[in-house]
Write a protein that holds these residues in place. Structure first.
Motif, PDB file in Angstrom:
ATOM      1  N   ASN A 227      -5.628  10.194   6.203  1.00  0.00           N
ATOM      2  CA  ASN A 227      -6.551   9.190   6.741  1.00  0.00           C
ATOM      3  C   ASN A 227      -6.285   7.822   6.117  1.00  0.00           C
ATOM      4  O   ASN A 227      -6.257   6.799   6.818  1.00  0.00           O
ATOM      5  N   LYS A 228      -6.088   7.791   4.809  1.00  0.00           N
ATOM      6  CA  LYS A 228      -5.860   6.518   4.122  1.00  0.00           C
ATOM      7  C   LYS A 228      -4.523   5.899   4.523  1.00  0.00           C
ATOM      8  O   LYS A 228      -4.411   4.672   4.639  1.00  0.00           O
ATOM      9  N   GLU A 231      -5.012   4.267   7.782  1.00  0.00           N
ATOM     10  CA  GLU A 231      -5.836   3.060   7.684  1.00  0.00           C
ATOM     11  C   GLU A 231      -5.062   1.869   7.122  1.00  0.00           C
ATOM     12  O   GLU A 231      -5.234   0.735   7.573  1.00  0.00           O
ATOM     13  N   GLY A 232      -4.226   2.103   6.109  1.00  0.00           N
ATOM     14  CA  GLY A 232      -3.568   0.949   5.481  1.00  0.00           C
ATOM     15  C   GLY A 232      -2.312   1.256   4.711  1.00  0.00           C
ATOM     16  O   GLY A 232      -1.942   0.506   3.793  1.00  0.00           O
ATOM     17  N   ASP A 235      -0.475   1.133   0.211  1.00  0.00           N
ATOM     18  CA  ASP A 235      -1.401   0.338  -0.601  1.00  0.00           C
ATOM     19  C   ASP A 235      -2.816   0.891  -0.531  1.00  0.00           C
ATOM     20  O   ASP A 235      -3.509   0.997  -1.553  1.00  0.00           O
ATOM     21  N   LYS A 236      -3.258   1.233   0.672  1.00  0.00           N
ATOM     22  CA  LYS A 236      -4.594   1.800   0.847  1.00  0.00           C
ATOM     23  C   LYS A 236      -4.701   3.153   0.154  1.00  0.00           C
ATOM     24  O   LYS A 236      -5.701   3.455  -0.507  1.00  0.00           O
ATOM     25  N   ALA A 237      -3.645   3.973   0.274  1.00  0.00           N
ATOM     26  CA  ALA A 237      -3.646   5.295  -0.346  1.00  0.00           C
ATOM     27  C   ALA A 237      -3.710   5.183  -1.872  1.00  0.00           C
ATOM     28  O   ALA A 237      -4.436   5.928  -2.532  1.00  0.00           O
ATOM     29  N   ARG A 239      -4.961   2.671  -3.683  1.00  0.00           N
ATOM     30  CA  ARG A 239      -6.306   2.225  -4.083  1.00  0.00           C
ATOM     31  C   ARG A 239      -7.276   3.395  -4.067  1.00  0.00           C
ATOM     32  O   ARG A 239      -8.134   3.537  -4.941  1.00  0.00           O
ATOM     33  N   TYR A 240      -7.129   4.237  -3.051  1.00  0.00           N
ATOM     34  CA  TYR A 240      -7.994   5.394  -2.920  1.00  0.00           C
ATOM     35  C   TYR A 240      -7.784   6.375  -4.087  1.00  0.00           C
ATOM     36  O   TYR A 240      -8.739   6.852  -4.693  1.00  0.00           O
ATOM     37  N   GLU A 243      -9.361   5.573  -7.470  1.00  0.00           N
ATOM     38  CA  GLU A 243     -10.811   5.757  -7.589  1.00  0.00           C
ATOM     39  C   GLU A 243     -11.201   7.222  -7.772  1.00  0.00           C
ATOM     40  O   GLU A 243     -12.379   7.537  -7.992  1.00  0.00           O
TER      41      GLU A 243
END
Length: 574
Positions: A227-228, A231-232, A235-237, A239-240, A243
Protein backbone atom coordinates in the motif's frame (compact mmCIF):
# COMPACT_ATOMS: atom_id res chain seq x y z
CA UNK A 1 26.39 -9.33 -11.35
CA UNK A 2 27.34 -7.79 -14.70
CA UNK A 3 30.00 -10.44 -15.04
CA UNK A 4 27.36 -13.09 -14.32
CA UNK A 5 25.10 -11.69 -17.06
CA UNK A 6 28.10 -11.63 -19.39
CA UNK A 7 28.80 -15.30 -18.67
CA UNK A 8 25.18 -16.27 -19.23
CA UNK A 9 25.01 -14.27 -22.46
CA UNK A 10 28.25 -15.85 -23.64
CA UNK A 11 26.73 -19.27 -22.95
CA UNK A 12 23.74 -18.30 -25.11
CA UNK A 13 26.10 -17.23 -27.87
CA UNK A 14 27.98 -20.53 -27.73
CA UNK A 15 24.72 -22.45 -27.94
CA UNK A 16 23.69 -20.30 -30.89
CA UNK A 17 26.86 -21.29 -32.73
CA UNK A 18 26.31 -24.91 -31.79
CA UNK A 19 22.87 -24.83 -33.38
CA UNK A 20 24.42 -24.11 -36.77
CA UNK A 21 26.82 -27.03 -36.61
CA UNK A 22 24.80 -29.72 -34.96
CA UNK A 23 21.35 -31.19 -35.42
CA UNK A 24 21.39 -32.91 -32.01
CA UNK A 25 18.36 -32.14 -29.85
CA UNK A 26 18.96 -30.68 -26.37
CA UNK A 27 16.97 -29.98 -23.27
CA UNK A 28 15.41 -26.61 -22.69
CA UNK A 29 17.03 -24.68 -19.85
CA UNK A 30 15.23 -21.71 -18.34
CA UNK A 31 17.02 -19.29 -16.07
CA UNK A 32 15.09 -16.51 -14.35
CA UNK A 33 17.17 -13.36 -13.88
CA UNK A 34 16.91 -12.02 -10.30
CA UNK A 35 15.44 -8.55 -9.93
CA UNK A 36 13.69 -8.56 -13.32
CA UNK A 37 11.00 -10.34 -15.28
CA UNK A 38 13.50 -11.52 -17.89
CA UNK A 39 14.52 -15.08 -18.58
CA UNK A 40 17.07 -16.85 -20.73
CA UNK A 41 15.71 -19.85 -22.64
CA UNK A 42 18.27 -22.18 -24.21
CA UNK A 43 17.25 -24.74 -26.87
CA UNK A 44 19.18 -26.34 -29.70
CA UNK A 45 16.40 -28.14 -31.61
CA UNK A 46 15.33 -25.77 -34.35
CA UNK A 47 18.39 -24.30 -36.01
CA UNK A 48 17.60 -20.86 -37.44
CA UNK A 49 14.23 -20.47 -35.74
CA UNK A 50 15.66 -21.31 -32.32
CA UNK A 51 18.74 -19.16 -32.94
CA UNK A 52 16.55 -16.14 -33.67
CA UNK A 53 14.47 -16.74 -30.56
CA UNK A 54 17.56 -17.12 -28.41
CA UNK A 55 18.98 -13.94 -29.89
CA UNK A 56 15.82 -12.06 -28.92
CA UNK A 57 16.03 -13.34 -25.37
CA UNK A 58 19.72 -12.45 -25.27
CA UNK A 59 18.89 -8.95 -26.48
CA UNK A 60 16.56 -8.47 -23.52
CA UNK A 61 19.34 -9.33 -21.09
CA UNK A 62 21.90 -7.32 -23.04
CA UNK A 63 19.67 -4.27 -22.73
CA UNK A 64 19.83 -4.56 -18.97
CA UNK A 65 23.61 -4.81 -18.77
CA UNK A 66 24.37 -2.59 -21.82
CA UNK A 67 26.23 -5.19 -23.81
CA UNK A 68 25.70 -3.67 -27.27
CA UNK A 69 28.75 -5.30 -28.81
CA UNK A 70 27.69 -8.84 -27.98
CA UNK A 71 24.16 -8.05 -29.06
CA UNK A 72 25.38 -6.89 -32.46
CA UNK A 73 27.61 -9.94 -32.79
CA UNK A 74 24.70 -12.30 -32.16
CA UNK A 75 22.64 -10.42 -34.74
CA UNK A 76 25.39 -10.86 -37.33
CA UNK A 77 25.65 -14.58 -36.59
CA UNK A 78 21.89 -15.08 -36.94
CA UNK A 79 21.73 -13.26 -40.27
CA UNK A 80 24.85 -14.91 -41.74
CA UNK A 81 23.81 -17.00 -44.81
CA UNK A 82 26.60 -19.58 -44.51
CA UNK A 83 28.61 -20.68 -41.50
CA UNK A 84 30.00 -23.97 -42.75
CA UNK A 85 33.53 -22.62 -43.04
CA UNK A 86 33.67 -21.38 -39.46
CA UNK A 87 35.62 -23.66 -37.16
CA UNK A 88 33.93 -23.80 -33.78
CA UNK A 89 35.35 -25.22 -30.58
CA UNK A 90 32.70 -25.88 -27.94
CA UNK A 91 33.59 -26.30 -24.28
CA UNK A 92 30.44 -28.05 -23.15
CA UNK A 93 31.63 -28.41 -19.53
CA UNK A 94 32.35 -24.70 -19.27
CA UNK A 95 28.91 -23.85 -20.64
CA UNK A 96 27.19 -26.18 -18.18
CA UNK A 97 29.25 -24.76 -15.33
CA UNK A 98 28.10 -21.23 -16.19
CA UNK A 99 24.49 -22.36 -16.30
CA UNK A 100 24.80 -24.08 -12.93
CA UNK A 101 26.37 -20.95 -11.48
CA UNK A 102 23.48 -18.81 -12.72
CA UNK A 103 20.93 -21.28 -11.40
CA UNK A 104 22.64 -21.25 -7.99
CA UNK A 105 22.45 -17.46 -7.89
CA UNK A 106 18.76 -17.52 -8.69
CA UNK A 107 18.13 -20.21 -6.09
CA UNK A 108 19.95 -18.27 -3.38
CA UNK A 109 18.15 -15.04 -4.32
CA UNK A 110 14.76 -16.75 -4.19
CA UNK A 111 15.60 -18.35 -0.84
CA UNK A 112 16.27 -14.95 0.69
CA UNK A 113 13.00 -13.54 -0.63
CA UNK A 114 11.08 -16.50 0.77
CA UNK A 115 12.83 -16.13 4.13
CA UNK A 116 11.69 -12.51 4.39
CA UNK A 117 8.14 -13.47 3.47
CA UNK A 118 8.09 -16.29 6.00
CA UNK A 119 9.26 -13.94 8.72
CA UNK A 120 6.40 -11.59 7.96
CA UNK A 121 3.83 -14.40 7.77
CA UNK A 122 4.85 -16.78 10.53
CA UNK A 123 1.92 -19.02 11.44
CA UNK A 124 1.95 -17.94 15.05
CA UNK A 125 2.91 -14.65 16.70
CA UNK A 126 2.91 -13.59 20.31
CA UNK A 127 3.90 -10.23 21.71
CA UNK A 128 3.97 -9.12 25.32
CA UNK A 129 4.93 -5.78 26.80
CA UNK A 130 4.79 -4.72 30.46
CA UNK A 131 5.71 -1.55 32.37
CA UNK A 132 4.82 -0.08 35.73
CA UNK A 133 1.32 1.02 34.76
CA UNK A 134 0.17 -1.35 32.03
CA UNK A 135 0.66 -4.65 30.25
CA UNK A 136 -0.08 -5.46 26.64
CA UNK A 137 -0.45 -8.86 24.97
CA UNK A 138 -1.07 -9.87 21.38
CA UNK A 139 -1.59 -13.38 20.01
CA UNK A 140 -2.42 -14.03 16.37
CA UNK A 141 -1.96 -16.60 13.65
CA UNK A 142 -3.09 -17.17 10.11
CA UNK A 143 -3.10 -14.61 7.31
CA UNK A 144 -4.66 -11.33 8.40
CA UNK A 145 -5.77 -8.59 5.99
CA UNK A 146 -6.21 -4.96 7.06
CA UNK A 147 -8.22 -2.19 5.51
CA UNK A 148 -6.31 0.26 3.34
CA UNK A 149 -6.38 2.85 6.14
CA UNK A 150 -5.18 0.19 8.60
CA UNK A 151 -8.02 1.00 10.98
CA UNK A 152 -9.90 -2.29 10.62
CA UNK A 153 -9.24 -6.02 10.29
CA UNK A 154 -10.89 -7.08 7.03
CA UNK A 155 -10.32 -10.84 7.12
CA UNK A 156 -8.54 -13.70 8.85
CA UNK A 157 -7.71 -16.98 7.15
CA UNK A 158 -9.40 -20.21 8.22
CA UNK A 159 -8.38 -21.43 11.69
CA UNK A 160 -6.65 -18.12 12.31
CA UNK A 161 -7.25 -15.74 15.20
CA UNK A 162 -6.46 -12.30 16.54
CA UNK A 163 -6.49 -11.80 20.32
CA UNK A 164 -5.45 -8.58 22.00
CA UNK A 165 -5.54 -7.64 25.67
CA UNK A 166 -4.38 -4.70 27.73
CA UNK A 167 -4.38 -4.03 31.48
CA UNK A 168 -4.01 -0.54 32.89
CA UNK A 169 -3.92 -0.07 36.66
CA UNK A 170 -5.65 -3.45 37.01
CA UNK A 171 -8.40 -2.68 34.47
CA UNK A 172 -8.21 -5.45 31.88
CA UNK A 173 -9.75 -5.36 28.39
CA UNK A 174 -9.55 -8.07 25.74
CA UNK A 175 -10.87 -8.56 22.20
CA UNK A 176 -10.87 -11.91 20.43
CA UNK A 177 -11.54 -12.08 16.68
CA UNK A 178 -11.97 -15.36 14.79
CA UNK A 179 -13.47 -16.32 11.43
CA UNK A 180 -16.50 -18.65 11.37
CA UNK A 181 -16.76 -21.52 8.90
CA UNK A 182 -17.92 -19.07 6.21
CA UNK A 183 -15.03 -16.70 6.83
CA UNK A 184 -17.15 -14.06 8.56
CA UNK A 185 -15.37 -12.47 11.53
CA UNK A 186 -16.84 -12.98 15.01
CA UNK A 187 -15.90 -10.61 17.81
CA UNK A 188 -15.80 -11.20 21.58
CA UNK A 189 -15.09 -8.50 24.13
CA UNK A 190 -14.03 -9.08 27.74
CA UNK A 191 -13.88 -6.68 30.68
CA UNK A 192 -11.92 -8.36 33.41
CA UNK A 193 -12.86 -12.02 33.09
CA UNK A 194 -16.43 -11.35 31.95
CA UNK A 195 -17.64 -11.31 28.35
CA UNK A 196 -19.72 -8.26 27.47
CA UNK A 197 -21.27 -7.10 24.14
CA UNK A 198 -18.68 -6.06 21.58
CA UNK A 199 -20.69 -3.15 20.27
CA UNK A 200 -20.31 -0.33 21.17
CA UNK A 201 -17.63 -0.38 23.93
CA UNK A 202 -15.53 -3.21 22.53
CA UNK A 203 -15.64 -1.78 19.03
CA UNK A 204 -14.52 1.64 20.30
CA UNK A 205 -11.75 0.10 22.42
CA UNK A 206 -10.47 -1.91 19.43
CA UNK A 207 -10.56 1.17 17.19
CA UNK A 208 -8.54 3.10 19.75
CA UNK A 209 -5.93 0.40 20.33
CA UNK A 210 -5.54 -1.05 16.83
CA UNK A 211 -3.14 1.67 15.54
CA UNK A 212 -0.82 0.95 18.46
CA UNK A 213 -1.01 -2.80 17.71
CA UNK A 214 -0.27 -2.35 14.03
CA UNK A 215 2.59 0.03 14.70
CA UNK A 216 4.24 -2.50 17.02
CA UNK A 217 3.81 -5.67 14.92
CA UNK A 218 4.29 -7.20 11.47
CA UNK A 219 0.62 -8.08 10.98
CA UNK A 220 -0.11 -8.12 7.23
CA UNK A 221 3.34 -6.65 6.62
CA UNK A 222 3.48 -7.45 2.92
CA UNK A 223 0.12 -5.86 2.08
CA UNK A 224 0.90 -2.83 4.28
CA UNK A 225 4.18 -2.32 2.47
CA UNK A 226 2.51 -2.72 -0.92
CA UNK A 227 0.00 0.00 0.00
CA UNK A 228 2.77 2.44 0.91
CA UNK A 229 4.68 1.70 -2.28
CA UNK A 230 1.55 2.44 -4.32
CA UNK A 231 1.00 5.67 -2.42
CA UNK A 232 4.50 7.12 -2.73
CA UNK A 233 7.15 4.61 -3.66
CA UNK A 234 10.28 3.92 -1.63
CA UNK A 235 10.29 7.27 0.18
CA UNK A 236 6.78 6.71 1.50
CA UNK A 237 7.61 3.12 2.48
CA UNK A 238 10.75 4.21 4.38
CA UNK A 239 8.85 6.90 6.31
CA UNK A 240 6.28 4.29 7.21
CA UNK A 241 8.89 1.78 8.40
CA UNK A 242 10.62 4.42 10.52
CA UNK A 243 7.40 4.84 12.53
CA UNK A 244 7.09 1.12 13.31
CA UNK A 245 7.98 0.11 16.87
CA UNK A 246 10.58 -2.57 17.52
CA UNK A 247 13.84 -3.06 15.62
CA UNK A 248 13.01 -6.64 14.74
CA UNK A 249 9.72 -5.48 13.22
CA UNK A 250 11.53 -2.82 11.21
CA UNK A 251 14.01 -5.40 9.90
CA UNK A 252 11.14 -7.59 8.69
CA UNK A 253 9.75 -4.69 6.65
CA UNK A 254 13.18 -3.76 5.28
CA UNK A 255 13.72 -7.35 4.12
CA UNK A 256 10.38 -7.35 2.35
CA UNK A 257 11.17 -4.00 0.76
CA UNK A 258 14.56 -4.95 -0.72
CA UNK A 259 13.07 -8.23 -1.99
CA UNK A 260 10.71 -6.42 -4.34
CA UNK A 261 11.50 -6.65 -8.05
CA UNK A 262 10.91 -2.92 -8.57
CA UNK A 263 13.73 -1.84 -6.22
CA UNK A 264 16.71 -0.38 -8.08
CA UNK A 265 20.38 -0.22 -7.10
CA UNK A 266 20.07 3.49 -6.24
CA UNK A 267 17.06 2.76 -4.05
CA UNK A 268 19.04 0.03 -2.32
CA UNK A 269 21.57 2.67 -1.25
CA UNK A 270 18.79 4.76 0.25
CA UNK A 271 17.18 1.77 1.97
CA UNK A 272 20.49 0.59 3.44
CA UNK A 273 21.23 4.01 4.91
CA UNK A 274 17.77 3.94 6.45
CA UNK A 275 18.33 0.46 7.89
CA UNK A 276 21.58 1.40 9.62
CA UNK A 277 20.10 4.69 10.86
CA UNK A 278 16.90 3.22 12.32
CA UNK A 279 18.25 -0.12 13.62
CA UNK A 280 20.82 0.26 16.38
CA UNK A 281 21.03 -3.42 17.34
CA UNK A 282 24.27 -4.88 16.00
CA UNK A 283 22.78 -8.37 16.18
CA UNK A 284 19.72 -7.40 14.12
CA UNK A 285 21.89 -5.64 11.53
CA UNK A 286 24.26 -8.58 11.29
CA UNK A 287 21.37 -10.98 10.70
CA UNK A 288 19.86 -8.62 8.12
CA UNK A 289 23.05 -8.47 6.04
CA UNK A 290 23.88 -12.16 6.43
CA UNK A 291 20.50 -13.06 4.95
CA UNK A 292 20.39 -10.55 2.09
CA UNK A 293 23.66 -10.90 0.16
CA UNK A 294 22.14 -12.39 -3.00
CA UNK A 295 19.48 -9.69 -3.22
CA UNK A 296 22.06 -6.89 -3.01
CA UNK A 297 24.44 -8.67 -5.35
CA UNK A 298 21.82 -9.36 -8.01
CA UNK A 299 20.54 -5.79 -7.88
CA UNK A 300 24.06 -4.40 -8.33
CA UNK A 301 23.98 -2.99 -4.81
CA UNK A 302 27.11 -4.65 -3.46
CA UNK A 303 28.75 -1.31 -2.54
CA UNK A 304 25.72 -0.36 -0.47
CA UNK A 305 25.77 -3.81 1.11
CA UNK A 306 29.30 -3.56 2.49
CA UNK A 307 28.84 0.11 3.42
CA UNK A 308 25.93 -1.06 5.53
CA UNK A 309 27.99 -3.73 7.29
CA UNK A 310 30.57 -1.08 8.19
CA UNK A 311 27.90 0.68 10.25
CA UNK A 312 27.53 -2.31 12.63
CA UNK A 313 29.02 -1.02 15.88
CA UNK A 314 29.86 -4.34 17.54
CA UNK A 315 33.17 -5.83 16.42
CA UNK A 316 31.90 -9.28 17.28
CA UNK A 317 28.70 -8.97 15.21
CA UNK A 318 30.49 -7.34 12.29
CA UNK A 319 33.10 -10.10 12.29
CA UNK A 320 30.39 -12.75 12.57
CA UNK A 321 28.58 -11.25 9.59
CA UNK A 322 31.70 -11.11 7.40
CA UNK A 323 32.73 -14.60 8.44
CA UNK A 324 29.37 -16.15 7.62
CA UNK A 325 29.45 -14.56 4.18
CA UNK A 326 32.74 -16.33 3.46
CA UNK A 327 31.62 -19.60 4.98
CA UNK A 328 28.56 -19.72 2.71
CA UNK A 329 29.76 -21.65 -0.32
CA UNK A 330 27.19 -20.26 -2.76
CA UNK A 331 28.28 -16.73 -1.87
CA UNK A 332 32.03 -17.38 -1.76
CA UNK A 333 32.08 -19.09 -5.14
CA UNK A 334 30.57 -15.98 -6.75
CA UNK A 335 33.10 -13.58 -5.21
CA UNK A 336 35.18 -11.68 -7.75
CA UNK A 337 38.00 -9.21 -7.08
CA UNK A 338 35.58 -6.36 -6.37
CA UNK A 339 33.72 -8.44 -3.78
CA UNK A 340 36.99 -9.29 -2.06
CA UNK A 341 38.13 -5.66 -2.21
CA UNK A 342 34.96 -4.50 -0.45
CA UNK A 343 35.03 -7.41 1.99
CA UNK A 344 38.63 -6.65 3.01
CA UNK A 345 38.00 -2.92 3.38
CA UNK A 346 35.04 -3.73 5.59
CA UNK A 347 37.24 -5.88 7.86
CA UNK A 348 39.38 -2.77 8.34
CA UNK A 349 36.45 -1.18 10.18
CA UNK A 350 36.55 -3.89 12.90
CA UNK A 351 38.05 -2.16 15.93
CA UNK A 352 38.96 -5.33 17.86
CA UNK A 353 42.32 -6.79 16.85
CA UNK A 354 41.17 -10.22 17.92
CA UNK A 355 37.96 -10.13 15.87
CA UNK A 356 39.68 -8.68 12.81
CA UNK A 357 42.42 -11.30 12.95
CA UNK A 358 39.91 -14.10 13.46
CA UNK A 359 37.85 -12.90 10.48
CA UNK A 360 40.84 -12.81 8.12
CA UNK A 361 42.06 -16.19 9.34
CA UNK A 362 38.65 -17.69 8.69
CA UNK A 363 38.81 -16.38 5.14
CA UNK A 364 42.23 -18.02 4.70
CA UNK A 365 40.65 -21.34 5.72
CA UNK A 366 38.55 -21.11 2.57
CA UNK A 367 39.54 -20.06 -0.93
CA UNK A 368 40.71 -16.48 -0.48
CA UNK A 369 43.01 -16.39 -3.50
CA UNK A 370 40.82 -13.75 -5.15
CA UNK A 371 41.90 -11.16 -2.58
CA UNK A 372 43.64 -8.14 -4.18
CA UNK A 373 47.19 -8.10 -2.82
CA UNK A 374 47.44 -4.42 -1.89
CA UNK A 375 44.17 -4.43 0.07
CA UNK A 376 45.14 -7.69 1.77
CA UNK A 377 48.36 -6.07 2.96
CA UNK A 378 46.51 -2.97 4.20
CA UNK A 379 43.94 -5.04 6.06
CA UNK A 380 46.56 -7.00 7.98
CA UNK A 381 48.39 -3.78 8.86
CA UNK A 382 45.14 -2.49 10.42
CA UNK A 383 45.49 -5.15 13.13
CA UNK A 384 47.06 -3.21 16.01
CA UNK A 385 48.18 -6.19 18.11
CA UNK A 386 51.54 -7.68 17.09
CA UNK A 387 50.44 -11.02 18.46
CA UNK A 388 47.19 -11.11 16.45
CA UNK A 389 48.89 -9.76 13.33
CA UNK A 390 51.55 -12.46 13.59
CA UNK A 391 48.92 -15.17 14.03
CA UNK A 392 47.07 -13.93 10.95
CA UNK A 393 50.11 -13.97 8.68
CA UNK A 394 51.16 -17.36 10.03
CA UNK A 395 47.67 -18.66 9.19
CA UNK A 396 48.11 -17.36 5.65
CA UNK A 397 51.40 -19.28 5.37
CA UNK A 398 50.07 -22.44 7.00
CA UNK A 399 50.57 -25.73 5.19
CA UNK A 400 47.06 -25.69 3.71
CA UNK A 401 47.63 -22.27 2.12
CA UNK A 402 51.26 -22.29 0.98
CA UNK A 403 50.58 -23.19 -2.65
CA UNK A 404 47.55 -20.92 -3.05
CA UNK A 405 49.00 -17.44 -3.10
CA UNK A 406 50.19 -15.52 -6.16
CA UNK A 407 53.52 -13.69 -6.21
CA UNK A 408 51.79 -10.36 -5.45
CA UNK A 409 49.88 -11.90 -2.53
CA UNK A 410 53.03 -13.51 -1.08
CA UNK A 411 54.78 -10.16 -1.35
CA UNK A 412 51.84 -8.42 0.35
CA UNK A 413 51.80 -10.89 3.24
CA UNK A 414 55.54 -10.42 3.86
CA UNK A 415 55.32 -6.63 3.64
CA UNK A 416 52.43 -6.73 6.10
CA UNK A 417 54.69 -8.69 8.47
CA UNK A 418 57.12 -5.77 8.42
CA UNK A 419 54.60 -3.82 10.52
CA UNK A 420 54.88 -6.32 13.43
CA UNK A 421 56.59 -4.30 16.15
CA UNK A 422 57.66 -7.25 18.33
CA UNK A 423 61.00 -8.76 17.25
CA UNK A 424 60.04 -12.11 18.69
CA UNK A 425 56.67 -12.23 16.90
CA UNK A 426 58.19 -11.05 13.62
CA UNK A 427 60.88 -13.71 13.83
CA UNK A 428 58.32 -16.46 14.49
CA UNK A 429 56.11 -15.24 11.67
CA UNK A 430 58.95 -15.22 9.15
CA UNK A 431 60.02 -18.68 10.29
CA UNK A 432 56.51 -19.92 9.45
CA UNK A 433 56.65 -18.08 6.13
CA UNK A 434 59.96 -19.79 5.29
CA UNK A 435 58.06 -23.06 4.86
CA UNK A 436 56.71 -21.56 1.61
CA UNK A 437 60.24 -20.88 0.28
CA UNK A 438 60.05 -23.31 -2.64
CA UNK A 439 56.87 -21.66 -3.94
CA UNK A 440 58.33 -18.15 -3.90
CA UNK A 441 59.70 -16.11 -6.80
CA UNK A 442 63.06 -14.39 -6.74
CA UNK A 443 61.33 -11.09 -5.94
CA UNK A 444 59.40 -12.58 -3.01
CA UNK A 445 62.60 -14.00 -1.53
CA UNK A 446 64.24 -10.57 -1.76
CA UNK A 447 61.28 -9.06 0.08
CA UNK A 448 61.69 -11.73 2.75
CA UNK A 449 65.32 -10.69 3.30
CA UNK A 450 64.31 -7.03 3.38
CA UNK A 451 61.69 -7.69 6.07
CA UNK A 452 64.08 -9.95 8.01
CA UNK A 453 66.61 -7.10 8.18
CA UNK A 454 64.04 -4.97 10.06
CA UNK A 455 64.07 -7.31 13.10
CA UNK A 456 65.55 -5.13 15.83
CA UNK A 457 66.88 -7.92 18.04
CA UNK A 458 70.24 -9.33 16.87
CA UNK A 459 69.49 -12.61 18.57
CA UNK A 460 66.08 -13.01 16.87
CA UNK A 461 67.45 -11.90 13.50
CA UNK A 462 70.41 -14.28 13.62
CA UNK A 463 68.15 -17.12 14.76
CA UNK A 464 65.92 -16.58 11.72
CA UNK A 465 68.71 -16.14 9.16
CA UNK A 466 70.49 -19.24 10.43
CA UNK A 467 67.39 -21.17 9.36
CA UNK A 468 68.40 -20.41 5.75
CA UNK A 469 71.10 -23.06 5.93
CA UNK A 470 68.32 -25.54 5.09
CA UNK A 471 67.21 -23.64 1.96
CA UNK A 472 68.73 -23.09 -1.46
CA UNK A 473 69.74 -19.50 -2.13
CA UNK A 474 70.75 -19.56 -5.77
CA UNK A 475 69.83 -16.41 -7.70
CA UNK A 476 72.42 -13.66 -7.62
CA UNK A 477 70.02 -11.01 -6.30
CA UNK A 478 68.80 -13.39 -3.56
CA UNK A 479 72.39 -14.13 -2.48
CA UNK A 480 73.21 -10.42 -2.36
CA UNK A 481 70.09 -9.51 -0.36
CA UNK A 482 70.60 -12.39 2.03
CA UNK A 483 74.09 -11.19 2.95
CA UNK A 484 72.87 -7.58 3.17
CA UNK A 485 70.35 -8.79 5.72
CA UNK A 486 73.11 -10.68 7.56
CA UNK A 487 75.27 -7.54 7.64
CA UNK A 488 72.44 -5.68 9.43
CA UNK A 489 73.03 -7.85 12.53
CA UNK A 490 74.65 -5.58 15.11
CA UNK A 491 76.13 -8.31 17.32
CA UNK A 492 79.50 -9.57 16.10
CA UNK A 493 78.94 -12.94 17.68
CA UNK A 494 75.48 -13.38 16.11
CA UNK A 495 76.67 -12.19 12.70
CA UNK A 496 79.63 -14.55 12.74
CA UNK A 497 77.38 -17.42 13.85
CA UNK A 498 75.02 -16.93 10.91
CA UNK A 499 77.90 -16.90 8.43
CA UNK A 500 79.37 -20.05 9.92
CA UNK A 501 75.97 -21.78 9.77
CA UNK A 502 75.56 -20.87 6.11
CA UNK A 503 79.08 -22.05 5.29
CA UNK A 504 78.22 -25.45 6.78
CA UNK A 505 75.06 -25.73 4.69
CA UNK A 506 74.72 -28.37 1.97
CA UNK A 507 73.56 -25.55 -0.32
CA UNK A 508 76.63 -23.30 0.17
CA UNK A 509 78.31 -22.79 -3.20
CA UNK A 510 80.80 -20.60 -5.06
CA UNK A 511 78.13 -17.98 -5.81
CA UNK A 512 78.11 -17.14 -2.11
CA UNK A 513 81.85 -16.72 -1.57
CA UNK A 514 82.36 -13.08 -2.52
CA UNK A 515 79.23 -11.87 -0.68
CA UNK A 516 80.25 -13.92 2.36
CA UNK A 517 83.74 -12.39 2.44
CA UNK A 518 82.35 -8.87 2.09
CA UNK A 519 79.92 -9.53 4.97
CA UNK A 520 82.81 -10.37 7.33
CA UNK A 521 83.86 -6.72 7.34
CA UNK A 522 80.69 -5.92 9.33
CA UNK A 523 82.06 -7.99 12.24
CA UNK A 524 83.73 -5.68 14.74
CA UNK A 525 85.20 -8.41 16.96
CA UNK A 526 88.61 -9.70 15.81
CA UNK A 527 87.92 -13.13 17.25
CA UNK A 528 84.50 -13.49 15.61
CA UNK A 529 85.79 -12.20 12.26
CA UNK A 530 88.61 -14.72 12.39
CA UNK A 531 86.09 -17.53 13.09
CA UNK A 532 83.98 -16.52 10.12
CA UNK A 533 86.99 -16.41 7.79
CA UNK A 534 88.38 -19.70 9.03
CA UNK A 535 85.00 -21.30 8.23
CA UNK A 536 85.17 -20.31 4.55
CA UNK A 537 88.93 -20.73 4.07
CA UNK A 538 88.74 -24.36 2.81
CA UNK A 539 86.14 -23.38 0.18
CA UNK A 540 88.30 -20.49 -1.05
CA UNK A 541 91.36 -22.71 -1.44
CA UNK A 542 89.38 -25.43 -3.14
CA UNK A 543 87.99 -22.94 -5.66
CA UNK A 544 91.54 -22.10 -6.84
CA UNK A 545 90.15 -18.70 -7.82
CA UNK A 546 92.95 -16.13 -7.52
CA UNK A 547 90.46 -13.31 -7.21
CA UNK A 548 88.67 -14.95 -4.26
CA UNK A 549 91.99 -15.86 -2.60
CA UNK A 550 93.15 -12.25 -2.89
CA UNK A 551 89.80 -10.98 -1.52
CA UNK A 552 90.10 -13.35 1.45
CA UNK A 553 93.56 -11.99 2.27
CA UNK A 554 92.31 -8.41 2.03
CA UNK A 555 89.54 -9.14 4.53
CA UNK A 556 91.89 -10.99 6.87
CA UNK A 557 94.22 -7.97 6.93
CA UNK A 558 91.36 -5.90 8.37
CA UNK A 559 91.37 -7.94 11.60
CA UNK A 560 92.74 -5.62 14.27
CA UNK A 561 94.23 -8.34 16.47
CA UNK A 562 97.56 -9.52 15.05
CA UNK A 563 97.08 -12.95 16.61
CA UNK A 564 93.62 -13.47 15.08
CA UNK A 565 94.82 -11.99 11.78
CA UNK A 566 97.68 -14.47 11.66
CA UNK A 567 95.36 -17.41 12.46
CA UNK A 568 92.97 -16.38 9.69
CA UNK A 569 95.90 -16.30 7.21
CA UNK A 570 97.09 -19.70 8.36
CA UNK A 571 93.61 -21.17 7.76
CA UNK A 572 93.99 -20.29 4.08
CA UNK A 573 97.20 -22.29 3.82
CA UNK A 574 96.04 -25.52 5.51
Amino acid sequence: MKKLFSNILFSVFIYLLTSFTSSINAQIKVIEIPGSDSTIVINIEEIKEEAKRIAKEAQKIAAEVQMEEMEEFIKIMVEAPELEEIEIHIDQEAIEAQIRKAEAQVKMHQAEIERAAREAQRPYHRMEYTNFVSSFKLDYNGKIALSEDEDEIKSISKDGKFVISKSTFGNKRKVSIKPDENGKLTYKFYVGNSEVPFDPDGKKWLTDILPEVIKSSTIAAESRLNNKMREGGVDKALRYISEISGQNNKITFYRLLISRKDISADELIKITKDVTRNVSSSSELSDYFKESFAIYNNKKGIDAYFNGIRQISSSYEKADCLTEIIETKDIRENFDEKHWELWLKTTQSITSSYEMAKTLQEAFNHDATGMPARTLEQSIKYISSSYEKANTIEAAFSEANRKKWSEDQNNALLLAAKSISSSYELKNTLEEALESWKYWSEETKNIFFHVASTISSSSDKSSLLSELEDYKIEHKSNIHNFYMSVRSITSSYDLSSVLEDIASSDYFHVGHYEEYLNATTSISSSYDMRDALEEIAPFIMKSKDDGLIQLYKEKAKLISSSYDREKAMEALER
